[in-house]
Write an enzyme that holds these catalytic residues in place. Structure first.
Site, PDB file in Angstrom:
ATOM      1  N   GLY A  12       0.867  -1.240  -0.108  1.00 47.18           N
ATOM      2  CA  GLY A  12       0.090   0.021  -0.061  1.00 47.18           C
ATOM      3  C   GLY A  12       0.714   1.464  -0.125  1.00 47.18           C
ATOM      4  O   GLY A  12       0.375   2.479   0.569  1.00 47.18           O
ATOM      5  N   MET A  91      -4.457  -7.309  -7.043  1.00 47.71           N
ATOM      6  CA  MET A  91      -4.211  -8.580  -7.722  1.00 47.71           C
ATOM      7  C   MET A  91      -5.253  -9.196  -8.205  1.00 47.71           C
ATOM      8  O   MET A  91      -5.143 -10.153  -8.891  1.00 47.71           O
ATOM      9  CB  MET A  91      -3.137  -9.163  -6.700  1.00 47.71           C
ATOM     10  CG  MET A  91      -1.820  -8.459  -6.593  1.00 47.71           C
ATOM     11  SD  MET A  91      -0.988  -8.284  -7.942  1.00 47.71           S
ATOM     12  CE  MET A  91      -0.292  -9.871  -8.556  1.00 47.71           C
ATOM     13  N   ILE A  93      -8.391  -9.829 -10.728  1.00 41.69           N
ATOM     14  CA  ILE A  93      -8.742  -9.561 -12.283  1.00 41.69           C
ATOM     15  C   ILE A  93     -10.340  -8.665 -12.027  1.00 41.69           C
ATOM     16  O   ILE A  93     -11.111  -9.250 -11.501  1.00 41.69           O
ATOM     17  CB  ILE A  93      -9.089 -10.639 -13.106  1.00 41.69           C
ATOM     18  CG1 ILE A  93      -7.771 -11.643 -13.186  1.00 41.69           C
ATOM     19  CG2 ILE A  93      -9.397 -10.213 -14.433  1.00 41.69           C
ATOM     20  CD1 ILE A  93      -6.757 -11.282 -14.181  1.00 41.69           C
ATOM     21  N   ASN A 108      -5.440   2.653 -12.966  1.00 40.20           N
ATOM     22  CA  ASN A 108      -4.571   1.694 -12.490  1.00 40.20           C
ATOM     23  C   ASN A 108      -3.078   2.239 -12.735  1.00 40.20           C
ATOM     24  O   ASN A 108      -2.946   3.079 -13.671  1.00 40.20           O
ATOM     25  CB  ASN A 108      -4.459   0.566 -13.452  1.00 40.20           C
ATOM     26  CG  ASN A 108      -3.575  -0.609 -12.975  1.00 40.20           C
ATOM     27  OD1 ASN A 108      -3.485  -1.111 -11.785  1.00 40.20           O
ATOM     28  ND2 ASN A 108      -2.875  -1.273 -13.918  1.00 40.20           N
ATOM     29  N   HIS A 110       0.925   1.228 -13.316  1.00 40.41           N
ATOM     30  CA  HIS A 110       1.670   0.272 -13.656  1.00 40.41           C
ATOM     31  C   HIS A 110       3.223   0.532 -13.834  1.00 40.41           C
ATOM     32  O   HIS A 110       3.552   1.582 -14.289  1.00 40.41           O
ATOM     33  CB  HIS A 110       1.428  -0.632 -14.935  1.00 40.41           C
ATOM     34  CG  HIS A 110       2.084  -1.541 -15.637  1.00 40.41           C
ATOM     35  ND1 HIS A 110       1.811  -2.758 -15.046  1.00 40.41           N
ATOM     36  CD2 HIS A 110       3.312  -1.752 -16.519  1.00 40.41           C
ATOM     37  CE1 HIS A 110       2.748  -3.727 -15.559  1.00 40.41           C
ATOM     38  NE2 HIS A 110       3.574  -2.980 -16.378  1.00 40.41           N
TER      39      HIS A 110
HETATM   40  C1  GRF Z   1       3.063  -1.009  -7.453  1.00 38.30           C
HETATM   41  O1  GRF Z   1       4.334  -1.143  -8.099  1.00 38.30           O
HETATM   42  C2  GRF Z   1       2.109  -0.923  -8.616  1.00 38.30           C
HETATM   43  O2  GRF Z   1       2.836  -0.114  -9.905  1.00 38.30           O
HETATM   44  C3  GRF Z   1       1.668  -2.253  -8.911  1.00 38.30           C
HETATM   45  O3  GRF Z   1       1.798  -2.824  -7.688  1.00 38.30           O
HETATM   46  C4  GRF Z   1       2.829  -2.320  -6.941  1.00 38.30           C
HETATM   47  C5  GRF Z   1       1.985  -2.030  -5.496  1.00 38.30           C
HETATM   48  O4  GRF Z   1       2.515  -1.459  -4.722  1.00 38.30           O
HETATM   49  N1  GRF Z   1       0.541  -2.110  -9.794  1.00 38.30           N
HETATM   50  P1  GRF Z   1       2.000  -0.862  -3.089  1.00 38.30           P
HETATM   51  O5  GRF Z   1       0.974  -1.721  -2.502  1.00 38.30           O
HETATM   52  O6  GRF Z   1       1.484   0.509  -3.799  1.00 38.30           O
HETATM   53  O7  GRF Z   1       3.100  -0.579  -2.559  1.00 38.30           O
END
Ligand code: GRF
Length: 214
Positions: A12, A91, A93, A108, A110
């Site tokens: 998070g 995580m 879908i 989202n 990425h």
């Molecule tokens: C991040 O790298 C984000 O880009 C990806 O998942 C990771 C989440 O990290 N989608 P966090 O839980 O916000 O620390």
């Protein structure tokens, strides 16, 4: 004021960046009112609780039918009158039904410069591993609207980050987070909440700028 739901599964840190930005007054048009986690042990839940944000745990495997999971998820979002959904390391879908319902209202983040190193199976450290194996000199992060194509929706913001000699997936992941993700996501959310994002023919037009964008 737009109600924002942040969907998480892990540490998070991106949620934290949003919470900090909100506290600093950098998201004047919205507030995080709900955090939904796909795991009950996600540290993101602790971050939300510490910030006084309502939390829910919704596990896909608690439902035998996809439709029942979707109904529950949509119900949570509708009851909270959510106007923007942020996937921040979520995580599970998202089904076409939920995507359709929240089209151009779900974003989202990425950890690469899309369309490089993205798509099905390319998440977490695998993204950075792939970038290192390719030998790219520059990587980065992308915030995009969610559509039916994995990591394929309209791009809102991108930021480049240098790859350095001796990088491991872990060091690169950290640099991409610090230099790109934690800045881009709050900025994209603020732009959305200000009403500055429009999607035309699959491309995002940014119609205004923020007084305090970083
Ligand atoms: C991040 O790298 C984000 O880009 C990806 O998942 C990771 C989440 O990290 N989608 P966090 O839980 O916000 O620390």
């Amino acid at each position: 004021m737009l109600n924002i739901a942040v969907l998480v599964s892990g540490g998070g840190t991106n949620l934290q960046a949003l919470i900090d930005a909100q506290k600093a007054g950098k998201i004047p048009g919205g507030r995080i009112t709900l955090v939904i986690s796909s795991r009950e042990d996600a540290y993101a839940l602790t971050r939300a609780e510490q910030a006084g944000i309502r939390t829910e745990v919704l596990r896909r495997r608690s439902f035998s039918e996809q439709g029942d999971y979707d109904t529950e998820l949509i119900g949570l979002l509708e009851r909270e009158r959510v106007g923007l959904i942020v996937l921040a390391g979520f995580m599970t879908i998202i089904s076409p039904r939920v995507i359709e319902r929240y089209r151009n209202r779900m974003i989202n983040i990425h950890p690469s410069l899309i369309p490089a190193f993205c798509g099905e199976g390319c998440y977490g450290l695998r993204v950075h591993q792939a970038a290192l194996e390719k030998g790219v000199r520059v990587t980065g992060a992308t915030v995009h609207f969610v559509n039916e194509v994995c990591d394929g929706g309209p791009i809102i913001l991108q930021k480049a980050v240098e790859v350095l000699p001796g990088d491991t997936p872990e060091t690169l992941q950290r640099r991409v987070m610090e230099q790109a993700e934690w800045k881009l996501l709050p900025k994209a959310v603020a732009l959305f909440c200000a009403g500055f994002l429009e999607v035309e023919n699959g491309v995002v037009k940014i119609k205004g700028d923020l007084p305090c964008s970083e």
